[in-house]
Design a protein around this motif. Structure first.
Motif, mmCIF file in Angstrom:
data_model
loop_
_atom_site.group_PDB
_atom_site.id
_atom_site.type_symbol
_atom_site.label_atom_id
_atom_site.label_comp_id
_atom_site.label_asym_id
_atom_site.label_seq_id
_atom_site.Cartn_x
_atom_site.Cartn_y
_atom_site.Cartn_z
ATOM 1 N N ASN A 10 -3.450 -42.240 -63.265
ATOM 2 C CA ASN A 10 -4.683 -42.226 -62.459
ATOM 3 C C ASN A 10 -5.876 -42.689 -63.285
ATOM 4 O OD1 ASN A 10 -3.390 -41.342 -60.187
ATOM 5 N ND2 ASN A 10 -3.837 -39.184 -60.528
ATOM 6 N N LYS A 69 -5.829 -46.382 -63.567
ATOM 7 C CA LYS A 69 -6.284 -47.034 -62.332
ATOM 8 C C LYS A 69 -7.804 -47.025 -62.248
ATOM 9 C CE LYS A 69 -2.208 -46.107 -59.535
ATOM 10 N NZ LYS A 69 -1.596 -45.152 -58.602
ATOM 11 N N GLN A 70 -8.378 -45.858 -62.615
ATOM 12 C CA GLN A 70 -9.853 -45.761 -62.602
ATOM 13 C C GLN A 70 -10.443 -46.790 -63.550
ATOM 14 O OE1 GLN A 70 -10.850 -41.727 -63.657
ATOM 15 N NE2 GLN A 70 -10.028 -40.885 -61.759
ATOM 16 N N ARG A 71 -9.802 -46.888 -64.696
ATOM 17 C CA ARG A 71 -10.303 -47.823 -65.715
ATOM 18 C C ARG A 71 -10.208 -49.263 -65.203
ATOM 19 N NH1 ARG A 71 -7.250 -47.489 -71.329
ATOM 20 N NH2 ARG A 71 -7.992 -45.392 -71.661
ATOM 21 N N GLN A 72 -9.104 -49.567 -64.551
ATOM 22 C CA GLN A 72 -8.924 -50.929 -64.017
ATOM 23 C C GLN A 72 -9.980 -51.258 -62.966
ATOM 24 O OE1 GLN A 72 -4.867 -50.916 -62.720
ATOM 25 N NE2 GLN A 72 -4.053 -51.332 -64.757
ATOM 26 N N SER A 73 -10.238 -50.281 -62.092
ATOM 27 C CA SER A 73 -11.243 -50.546 -61.056
ATOM 28 C C SER A 73 -12.629 -50.696 -61.673
ATOM 29 C CB SER A 73 -11.238 -49.439 -60.001
ATOM 30 O OG SER A 73 -11.577 -48.217 -60.597
ATOM 31 N N LEU A 74 -12.872 -49.944 -62.747
ATOM 32 C CA LEU A 74 -14.151 -50.073 -63.456
ATOM 33 C C LEU A 74 -14.249 -51.432 -64.140
ATOM 34 C CD1 LEU A 74 -14.933 -46.690 -65.242
ATOM 35 C CD2 LEU A 74 -16.462 -48.003 -63.786
ATOM 36 N N SER A 75 -13.118 -51.845 -64.738
ATOM 37 C CA SER A 75 -13.128 -53.086 -65.524
ATOM 38 C C SER A 75 -13.405 -54.300 -64.650
ATOM 39 C CB SER A 75 -11.815 -53.258 -66.268
ATOM 40 O OG SER A 75 -10.788 -53.522 -65.344
ATOM 41 N N ARG A 76 -13.068 -54.195 -63.374
ATOM 42 C CA ARG A 76 -13.361 -55.316 -62.468
ATOM 43 C C ARG A 76 -14.867 -55.544 -62.365
ATOM 44 N NH1 ARG A 76 -9.362 -52.989 -58.147
ATOM 45 N NH2 ARG A 76 -7.421 -53.520 -59.164
ATOM 46 N N HIS A 77 -15.604 -54.419 -62.410
ATOM 47 C CA HIS A 77 -17.059 -54.520 -62.276
ATOM 48 C C HIS A 77 -17.751 -54.771 -63.614
ATOM 49 C CE1 HIS A 77 -16.596 -53.295 -58.170
ATOM 50 N NE2 HIS A 77 -15.891 -52.250 -58.560
ATOM 51 N N SER A 94 -16.349 -55.900 -66.757
ATOM 52 C CA SER A 94 -15.316 -56.409 -67.672
ATOM 53 C C SER A 94 -15.878 -56.722 -69.058
ATOM 54 C CB SER A 94 -14.646 -57.640 -67.079
ATOM 55 O OG SER A 94 -15.638 -58.582 -66.752
#
Lengths: 209, 353
Positions: free
Chosen positions: A97, A100-108, A110
């Motif tokens: 989890n 996933k949070q990190r990935q969603s953050l990294s989209r914004h 990066s």
């Protein structure tokens, strides 16, 4: 060869759950019995979280959260599986989890995240020193570890968890199947692909192995 | 020789003995002839070795103590929550909620029924039984006691229309609120029409009754049957039901069973026994008096050797009528309403002394 010792582990007979006694005490309201379970499993849980997240502080947070979650829902544990399996499943899920949070953050963010990652994750003081290692050898070893960890971190979440559980923590296929709740065939196929990806990654990072 | 691609995915699992015997043989045969795959296997083994040698991280100081501190805090919250909410959520509220729901429902049903009754009947007088108890003094054995059960031969001493109305009201009172009010409405509408028809019917029957008078004890049931029959033609379904129940049950309906609201649906009723020497002459005089005071719906019929005159008179002239009747013969008040409104239905039984 390291693989050989794992074959022996896979064939070991199922043992009684040594944690069950303390689990029952906790279920009856004895909070202090939980400290025995924490003592037995905290290090392994921290290492699973660390290898999955590649961030020592985050791994510490996740481990604490996983223990708290386990304590809160210990009354629902029905001893159908080993308590440790149940506990490791919790920490793996928490780590996934967080990824996933990190990935969603990294989209914004990066760019800023890449900068942060340069300085985070490593914890030289936290890594267990091997007795008798020369400082130069120790340095070399740490560089190698960092390269391996970099390649592990480069794997997708599903591949990363099987590699961490099998190749780093040494769980059997059966245990991995129970922890991740996926079929044996899936465990094997994911592990195979993860190892191939790791090999390719290490070739690139280190050069000729 | 199989292509390298075919065994690529088996190579990482080859050393662990995770392959089936057949797959393992295929891989071994391929490796024997393919130097590139042997090299790949060597890389894989090296990777595995590096993974095995990864150093484990140590826990930070007081890590386990921190975890246990969190656990103890959670345990405290849990026990507080259990103490305050578990019992509240699981046990008490179910019982309290059930009681509250039943209580609210009961009050609502009671209130809604009451409101409907009030809408129809703004001034609901007391039940007739209570009125009787308040007004009727202890009577002599000869006078009719409305409340007491009578021997079968004397049951009919209560004027028939009064019985009809009371029985009807008692029957209606057993229904539920909505049905009750609907029936009351229809009763109010049809009651006057029925009275008008009854006047005509009784005028026709008067001669018949004079010609072939049945034995005294069977006289009243016959009159009841006649009236019920005539009502069947005019009244609606609800009233028909009442007539049936009257025929089935010959006992005098206790006035106490009459609901308060129902008693106000029709004009209050007064019952008078007029004892005279000549009942026919007295009946003519009574009719004359009633006509003088502008009485409406005057009906006359004979039963059990008595003459019955029913009329709807103004409440204002009621006392004058009563005074004039006293001049005709001996007047005994059987029952009187507590509060005489604008109109009153008076039942006068004229019997020979």
């Amino acid at each position: 060869m390291p693989g050989m010792s794992k074959i022996i582990e896979d064939k070991k007979a199922p043992t009684a759950d040594a944690d069950l006694e303390y689990v029952v005490l906790c279920q009856k309201g004895d909070t202090e019995s939980f400290s025995v379970l924490v003592g037995r499993h905290s290090k392994k849980m921290l290492n699973i979280a660390y290898r999955m997240l590649d961030d020592y502080d985050e791994a510490c947070d996740i481990t604490q959260e996983a223990f708290l979650a386990a304590f809160r829902s210990i009354s629902t544990f029905k001893a159908e599986a080993m308590f440790s399996t149940w506990l490791y499943r919790i920490v793996v899920n928490y780590a996934k989890n967080r990824l996933k949070q990190r990935q969603s953050l990294s989209r914004h963010e990066s760019a800023s995240l890449d900068e942060m990652k340069e300085g985070q994750g490593g914890c030289a003081a936290c890594l267990a020193a091997v007795n008798g290692d020369h400082p130069e050898q120790l340095m070399e070893r740490r560089e190698l570890d960092a390269a391996v960890q970099q390649c592990i971190t480069a794997l997708d979440g599903d591949y990363r968890e099987v590699v961490v559980l099998r190749d780093i923590q040494g769980f059997s296929y059966e245990e991995i199947r129970d922890i991740l709740r996926i079929p044996d065939g899936t465990v094997k196929s994911r592990l195979s692909r993860a190892r191939l990806a790791l090999k390719d990654c290490l070739k690139k990072v280190i050069g000729e192995l | 020789m199989k292509k390298c691609k075919h065994i690529e995915n088996d190579l990482p699992l080859y050393d662990e003995g995770a392959l089936s015997a057949a797959r393992k043989q295929v891989v071994e045969e391929h490796l024997a002839d393919c130097a590139a795959c042997r090299k790949e296997l060597a890389y894989l083994r090296k990777t595995s070795e590096m993974m095995d040698h990864l150093s484990a991280v140590e826990e930070p100081p007081w890590f386990q103590q921190k975890i246990m501190a969190g656990v103890r805090e959670a345990s405290g919250k849990k026990s507080m929550a259990q103490k305050w909410f578990h019992s509240l959520r699981m046990k008490i509220p179910v019982q309290i909620m059930a009681t509250l729901v039943i209580a609210v429902l009961a009050v609502y049903i009671y209130r809604s029924g009451d409101e409907q009754a009030r809408q129809i009947l703004p001034q609901a007088p007391k039940p007739a039984m209570e009125i009787l108890k308040e007004q009727t003094p202890p009577q002599s054995p000869q006078t009719v006691d409305m409340a007491a059960p009578m021997p079968s031969g004397k049951r009919a001493s209560l004027p028939e229309p009064v019985r009809q109305d009371r029985q009807a009201m008692a029957d209606k009172g057993t229904g539920d609120g909505k049905q009750k009010t609907t029936a009351w409405n229809s009763e109010i509408k049809t009651g006057r029409e029925a009275d008008a028809y009854r006047a005509e019917a009784s005028a026709e029957r008067k001669d018949e009754a004079g010609r072939a008078l049945p034995p005294r004890q069977n006289e009243l049931p016959a009159v009841q049957a006649q009236m019920a029959e005539s009502e069947k033609k005019t009244e609606d379904h609800a009233l028909t039901g009442m007539a049936k129940s009257r025929n089935d049950d010959k006992t005098v309906a206790p006035a106490a069973t009459r609901p308060m609201a129902a008693s106000a649906a029709l004009p209050p009723q007064a019952g008078i026994l007029l004892q005279v020497d000549d009942s026919n002459a007295a009946a003519a005089e009574v009719e004359k008096t009633l006509a003088k005071y502008d009485a409406r719906k005057v009906t006359k019929q004979s039963a059990k050797g008595s003459l019955w005159i029913k009329a709807d008179v103004s409440g204002k002239v009621w006392k004058n009528i009563l005074a004039e009747l006293k001049g005709t013969g001996t007047v005994k008040e059987k029952f009187l309403p507590a509060d005489i409104g604008e109109r009153v239905t008076v039942m006068i039984e004229i019997a020979d002394q």
